[in-house]
Design a protein around this motif. Structure first.
Motif, short mmCIF file in Angstrom:
data_model
loop_
_atom_site.label_atom_id
_atom_site.label_comp_id
_atom_site.label_asym_id
_atom_site.label_seq_id
_atom_site.Cartn_x
_atom_site.Cartn_y
_atom_site.Cartn_z
N SER A 1 11.23 14.15 -5.15
CA SER A 1 9.98 14.91 -5.20
C SER A 1 9.12 14.59 -3.99
O SER A 1 9.20 13.51 -3.42
N LYS A 2 8.28 15.54 -3.62
CA LYS A 2 7.33 15.28 -2.53
C LYS A 2 6.12 14.50 -3.04
O LYS A 2 5.29 14.06 -2.25
N TYR A 3 6.03 14.33 -4.37
CA TYR A 3 4.92 13.61 -4.97
C TYR A 3 5.34 12.16 -5.24
O TYR A 3 6.17 11.90 -6.11
N LYS B 1 -6.27 16.30 -8.60
CA LYS B 1 -5.45 17.49 -8.77
C LYS B 1 -4.11 17.28 -8.09
O LYS B 1 -4.01 16.57 -7.08
N THR B 2 -3.09 17.92 -8.65
CA THR B 2 -1.76 17.83 -8.04
C THR B 2 -1.82 18.29 -6.59
O THR B 2 -2.37 19.36 -6.28
N GLY B 3 -1.29 17.46 -5.71
CA GLY B 3 -1.31 17.76 -4.28
C GLY B 3 -2.36 17.01 -3.51
O GLY B 3 -2.35 17.02 -2.27
N ASP B 4 -3.30 16.34 -4.23
CA ASP B 4 -4.28 15.52 -3.52
C ASP B 4 -3.58 14.39 -2.78
O ASP B 4 -2.55 13.87 -3.23
N VAL B 5 -4.15 14.00 -1.65
CA VAL B 5 -3.59 12.91 -0.85
C VAL B 5 -4.26 11.61 -1.27
O VAL B 5 -5.49 11.47 -1.18
N THR C 1 0.85 -1.19 0.00
CA THR C 1 0.00 0.00 0.00
C THR C 1 0.88 1.24 0.00
O THR C 1 1.85 1.31 0.75
N PHE C 2 0.55 2.19 -0.85
CA PHE C 2 1.26 3.47 -0.91
C PHE C 2 0.33 4.59 -0.50
O PHE C 2 -0.84 4.60 -0.85
N HIS C 3 0.88 5.55 0.24
CA HIS C 3 0.09 6.70 0.69
C HIS C 3 0.94 7.94 0.49
O HIS C 3 2.08 8.01 0.98
N GLY C 4 0.44 8.91 -0.24
CA GLY C 4 1.23 10.12 -0.46
C GLY C 4 0.52 11.12 -1.35
O GLY C 4 -0.64 10.96 -1.72
N LEU C 5 1.26 12.16 -1.70
CA LEU C 5 0.73 13.21 -2.57
C LEU C 5 0.86 12.79 -4.03
O LEU C 5 1.79 12.07 -4.41
N CYS C 6 -0.07 13.25 -4.85
CA CYS C 6 -0.02 12.90 -6.27
C CYS C 6 0.36 14.09 -7.13
O CYS C 6 0.15 15.26 -6.76
#
Length: 256
Positions: free
Chosen positions: A136-138, A201-205, A76-81
């Motif tokens: 990247s933070k994404y 959208k960019t930045g969605d979790v 499972t991955f969890h992060g910003l897109c």
């Protein structure tokens, strides 16, 4: 595109790159069925070992919790897109001028990540990687149709992996990008059943559950069904096609 068919038929003849073992030392691999890819259509947590080492390495070599014969994964991955559109080509992912970087060199692997997606047009106002940063933070990339088209450079998925990307979720893939993603084990190339790039959208979790084949957008509260990764999953978890072959006993362990 039918990326899985090409992967299955050519897996025994896959040629090594500068950062893979010599092909002449590899015994033929059995046929593996990969998931069908249809043409129509930092916050990170893992329930098992991450498919990428936390430190910079030439290629991922994570310890997978499944055996090579297992097709289901609990990763499972969890992060910003970071959201992209259609026809994102490999020159936008990593421009040709950076292909002289050798991924097997840890310093150059790290530098390669700093250039990921630097070829995007100016219409993408949010930068994928901030100036002076190597990652990247994404951690999740959302794409549209025909993601990874263009040249067959293996550096494309490697650059994304080096930048910290764990998975790409796109409407469809260019066959060679899908194959290179699995062969290098750098990122999970997941296919969406809906046009998610128009709903995120960019930045969605986001949370991507590989085993359940679903994506959850915590920002919007929406959930999406993904197409199963199938037998490609264990290959990616192992760290790529050669790591998978060694784990399965198909080839001998690499000498120190």
């Amino acid at each position: 595109m039918a990326a899985s068919t090409a992967l299955s038929s050519s897996i025994t003849t896959f040629k090594s790159s500068s950062f893979q073992p010599r092909a002449s030392s590899i015994k033929p691999l059995p046929s593996i069925k990969f998931p069908s890819i249809s043409s129509n259509n930092p916050l990170i947590s893992h329930s098992v070992s991450a498919p990428k080492n936390s430190t910079v390495a030439p290629l991922r070599s994570a310890a997978a919790s499944t055996t090579p014969e297992t097709t289901k994964t609990a990763t499972t991955f969890h992060g910003l897109c970071y959201v992209l559109g259609d026809n994102i080509d490999t020159d936008q992912i990593i421009p040709a001028e950076y292909l002289t970087l050798v991924p097997s060199n840890p310093d150059e692997y790290k530098k390669l990540g700093s250039y990921a997606l630097c070829g995007l047009p100016s219409s993408y106002q949010t930068r994928f990687i901030e100036p002076g940063e190597f990652t990247s933070k994404y951690s999740i990339v959302i794409g549209g149709d025909n993601f990874g088209c263009g040249s067959s450079r293996e550096h494309a998925p490697v650059a994304l992996g080096a930048a910290g990307v764990l998975a790409v979720v796109a409407e469809s893939y260019a066959r060679i990008f899908f194959r290179n993603s699995v062969s290098t084990g750098e990122v999970y190339p997941l296919e969406s059943e809906k046009r998610i790039c128009e709903e995120c959208k960019t930045g969605d979790v986001l949370t991507v559950e590989i085993g359940e084949s679903r994506l959850i957008n915590h920002t919007t509260g929406k959930e999406y069904k993904l197409k199963p990764i199938g037998d490609a999953g264990p290959v990616i978890e192992a760290g790529g096609i050669f790591a998978y072959a060694r784990k399965a006993g198909m080839i001998s362990a690499r000498e120190a």
